[in-house]
Design a protein around this motif. Structure first.
Motif: not given
Length: 277
Positions: A9-38
């Motif tokens: 759900g990485g293209a959603g509001g909660m997913g992006v917000a979480t990636a912003t936190v986790v991405g500080r010290d992790h390599t992030v993989v975003l998955c979503d069914v909506r390719g354009d939003r990804l």
């Protein structure tokens, strides 16, 4: 080696917000069914100095989920999965909601179980709706079928939804599917620990995202107004909790659900008690 975190759900509001936190010290993989939003999500993160690998995949497709995990493990050590992917009642019928939220959770979690190394954690997003249905409406004895016989599971879940008129069935399906997520995250804790893995669920209240606002006129708005904290939750508030639950700081946390709803359930429960007194 890189420490990798997958966010569905990485293209959603909660997913992006979480990636912003986790991405500080992790390599992030975003998955979503909506390719354009990804791609848009990746650009947003890029502007914050976070480089994300994107994978366009539907969590209801186990083969696609397996490919997602192949991508993640190819980037380093998979240490966490934050499973935010899901749909709300306004986004489809009862079958679609149940398949996405319940069987999608099974696919992601079982792939994590088969792939991740000791010390890794998965955090599933349930919902305050999982705390609302009376126990007699939740066929928990049928929940284990999701792992062994998904077709029978779907048949039984849709039968449970059919106790209300058709126009209400997607709402019941949502509550049941999130009850399943909550159940699964508790029931599988001991099994996951045999591989040194943690599993937790978090139940958000009404969060100010595009999907959350879809339910504003379907009852969520009234619940927000009557909550102990009478406002919509912010994606950033959920993100910090999800990231903490997935982190080594929460190494003793497993097999439970954390309700983060601004006091909606607490307020409703107390009002009901007073009304019946």
């Amino acid at each position: 080696m890189n420490r990798v975190s997958v966010i569905t759900g990485g293209a959603g509001g909660m997913g992006v917000a979480t990636a912003t936190v986790v991405g500080r010290d992790h390599t992030v993989v975003l998955c979503d069914v909506r390719g354009d939003r990804l791609e848009g999500a990746a650009q947003t993160l890029g502007g914050l100095g976070i480089s994300a690998t994107v994978v366009n995949a539907d969590v209801t497709d186990r083969a696609a989920v397996d490919r997602l995990f192949d991508t993640a493990t190819g980037l380093g050590d998979l240490v966490s999965v934050i499973h935010t992917a899901g749909v709300s009642p306004s986004m489809g019928d009862a079958e679609y909601v149940m398949r996405t939220n319940a069987l999608g959770t099974v696919n992601v979690n079982e792939a994590f179980f088969a792939t991740a190394g000791g010390g890794a954690a998965i955090v599933n997003v349930a919902s305050m709706a999982a705390h609302m249905l009376p126990d007699e409406m939740i066929p928990k004895d049928k929940f284990p079928q999701a792992l062994s016989d998904p077709d029978a599971f779907m048949t039984d879940m849709l039968a449970a939804c059919a106790v209300v008129p058709e126009e209400l069935q997607s709402g019941i399906s949502y509550a049941l599917s999130k009850s399943f997520v909550r159940w699964y995250s508790t029931a599988q804790a001991e099994r996951f620990n045999t591989r040194g893995l943690r599993i937790v669920s978090v139940s958000p209240g009404s969060i100010d995202t595009e999907m959350g606002r879809l339910e504003e006129n379907a009852g969520a708005g009234a619940m927000v107004a009557d909550a102990a904290v009478p406002r919509w939750g912010r994606p950033e508030e959920m993100a910090e909790l999800l990231a903490f639950c997935a982190s080594e700081k929460a190494g003793y946390l497993t097999g439970t659900d954390i309700l983060n709803d601004g006091g909606v359930i607490a307020s409703m429960t107390e009002r009901a008690r007073k009304a019946s007194a």
